[in-house]
Design a protein around this motif. Structure first.
Motif, PDB file in Angstrom:
ATOM      1  N   MET A  85      48.727  18.740  66.599  1.00  0.00           N
ATOM      2  CA  MET A  85      49.212  19.196  65.956  1.00  0.00           C
ATOM      3  C   MET A  85      49.304  20.580  65.020  1.00  0.00           C
ATOM      4  SD  MET A  85      51.483  17.685  67.431  1.00  0.00           S
ATOM      5  CE  MET A  85      53.731  17.696  66.536  1.00  0.00           C
ATOM      6  N   THR A  86      47.844  21.157  65.330  1.00  0.00           N
ATOM      7  CA  THR A  86      47.198  22.083  63.980  1.00  0.00           C
ATOM      8  C   THR A  86      48.299  23.585  63.826  1.00  0.00           C
ATOM      9  OG1 THR A  86      45.554  21.832  65.035  1.00  0.00           O
ATOM     10  CG2 THR A  86      45.678  23.459  64.206  1.00  0.00           C
ATOM     11  N   GLY A  87      48.915  23.887  62.554  1.00  0.00           N
ATOM     12  CA  GLY A  87      49.362  24.284  62.348  1.00  0.00           C
ATOM     13  C   GLY A  87      50.992  24.265  61.747  1.00  0.00           C
ATOM     14  N   ILE A  88      50.960  22.982  62.453  1.00  0.00           N
ATOM     15  CA  ILE A  88      52.375  22.579  61.932  1.00  0.00           C
ATOM     16  C   ILE A  88      52.694  22.914  60.393  1.00  0.00           C
ATOM     17  CG2 ILE A  88      51.973  19.941  60.844  1.00  0.00           C
ATOM     18  CD1 ILE A  88      54.079  18.562  62.575  1.00  0.00           C
ATOM     19  N   THR A  89      54.177  22.856  60.620  1.00  0.00           N
ATOM     20  CA  THR A  89      55.222  23.018  59.308  1.00  0.00           C
ATOM     21  C   THR A  89      55.922  22.449  58.460  1.00  0.00           C
ATOM     22  OG1 THR A  89      56.767  24.023  60.283  1.00  0.00           O
ATOM     23  CG2 THR A  89      55.379  26.014  59.718  1.00  0.00           C
ATOM     24  N   GLU A  90      56.465  22.932  57.296  1.00  0.00           N
ATOM     25  CA  GLU A  90      57.532  21.331  56.646  1.00  0.00           C
ATOM     26  C   GLU A  90      58.520  21.503  57.433  1.00  0.00           C
ATOM     27  OE1 GLU A  90      57.602  21.469  52.979  1.00  0.00           O
ATOM     28  OE2 GLU A  90      58.107  19.753  52.552  1.00  0.00           O
TER      29      GLU A  90
ATOM     30  N   LEU B 232      51.805  17.797  53.896  1.00  0.00           N
ATOM     31  CA  LEU B 232      53.381  17.431  54.255  1.00  0.00           C
ATOM     32  C   LEU B 232      53.773  16.360  54.805  1.00  0.00           C
ATOM     33  CD1 LEU B 232      53.787  20.142  57.168  1.00  0.00           C
ATOM     34  CD2 LEU B 232      53.259  20.069  54.537  1.00  0.00           C
ATOM     35  N   VAL B 233      54.931  15.833  53.709  1.00  0.00           N
ATOM     36  CA  VAL B 233      55.490  14.354  54.248  1.00  0.00           C
ATOM     37  C   VAL B 233      56.863  14.698  54.122  1.00  0.00           C
ATOM     38  CG1 VAL B 233      55.791  12.267  52.426  1.00  0.00           C
ATOM     39  CG2 VAL B 233      53.700  14.193  51.991  1.00  0.00           C
TER      40      VAL B 233
ATOM     41  N   ASP C 151      48.563  16.530  58.329  1.00  0.00           N
ATOM     42  CA  ASP C 151      47.864  17.943  58.136  1.00  0.00           C
ATOM     43  C   ASP C 151      47.667  19.108  59.091  1.00  0.00           C
ATOM     44  OD1 ASP C 151      45.243  18.426  57.142  1.00  0.00           O
ATOM     45  OD2 ASP C 151      44.375  16.619  58.314  1.00  0.00           O
ATOM     46  N   PRO C 152      47.952  19.983  58.631  1.00  0.00           N
ATOM     47  CA  PRO C 152      48.121  21.015  59.925  1.00  0.00           C
ATOM     48  C   PRO C 152      46.823  21.212  60.210  1.00  0.00           C
ATOM     49  CG  PRO C 152      49.608  21.121  57.530  1.00  0.00           C
ATOM     50  CD  PRO C 152      48.418  20.193  57.568  1.00  0.00           C
ATOM     51  N   GLU C 153      46.302  21.592  59.263  1.00  0.00           N
ATOM     52  CA  GLU C 153      44.300  21.675  59.500  1.00  0.00           C
ATOM     53  C   GLU C 153      44.019  21.470  60.672  1.00  0.00           C
ATOM     54  OE1 GLU C 153      42.017  21.527  55.452  1.00  0.00           O
ATOM     55  OE2 GLU C 153      40.477  21.299  56.689  1.00  0.00           O
ATOM     56  N   SER C 154      43.576  19.723  60.565  1.00  0.00           N
ATOM     57  CA  SER C 154      43.291  19.021  61.599  1.00  0.00           C
ATOM     58  C   SER C 154      44.338  18.552  62.925  1.00  0.00           C
ATOM     59  CB  SER C 154      42.812  17.498  61.650  1.00  0.00           C
ATOM     60  OG  SER C 154      43.810  16.866  60.443  1.00  0.00           O
ATOM     61  N   GLY C 155      45.566  19.149  62.340  1.00  0.00           N
ATOM     62  CA  GLY C 155      46.467  18.907  63.644  1.00  0.00           C
ATOM     63  C   GLY C 155      47.241  17.093  63.310  1.00  0.00           C
TER      64      GLY C 155
END
Lengths: 82, 82
Positions: free
Chosen positions: A11-16, B80-81, A43-47
């Motif tokens: 899920m790399t780059g997932i936004t709020e 993100l939570v 954790d958007p960095e590791s997805g």
């Protein structure tokens, strides 16, 4: 009710907004399988996304995630909590 | 304060007492690195433990876990939570 921690990878780059939308989709139908998604962390960095739920079974958790289009890569029962 | 989810593998068969003792050991020194371990969940079957914390950095989380003898295999920032 048993507790579960499920994990989504890739899920790399997932936004709020995306996390909220996915969680809301789960909440909207979770009752049909007796599941309740309590919280989710991303954790958007590791997805990586972690979802904590109470549910009658691992299969019930996965069924909701599949129906909302984001099947989990792992669903762990977590009977021990501190 | 940033939030982190860290993961320990290889804890197959962990008991409630062991999880409590490990968590208590972390709590007893966490303040020295400005960390607070909020909750931990364990799956004795797969041997996976998840710890949620607030901390100034990933390194601070790991430093506490190392000092108490159970370094994490992964420490993920979870900004993100939901």
């Amino acid at each position: 009710m048993p507790m579960f921690m499920d994990v989504h990878h890739g899920m790399t780059g997932i936004t709020e907004e995306q996390l909220k939308a996915a969680h809301q989709a789960d909440l909207s139908i979770e009752g049909e399988e007796g599941v309740h998604f309590q919280q989710a962390w991303a954790d958007p960095e590791s997805g990586t996304v972690y979802c904590l739920s109470s549910a009658p079974s691992r299969e019930a958790v996965q069924k909701i995630h599949e129906r909302t289009g984001h099947p989990a890569d792992e669903v762990h029962p977590v009977p021990l909590v501190v």
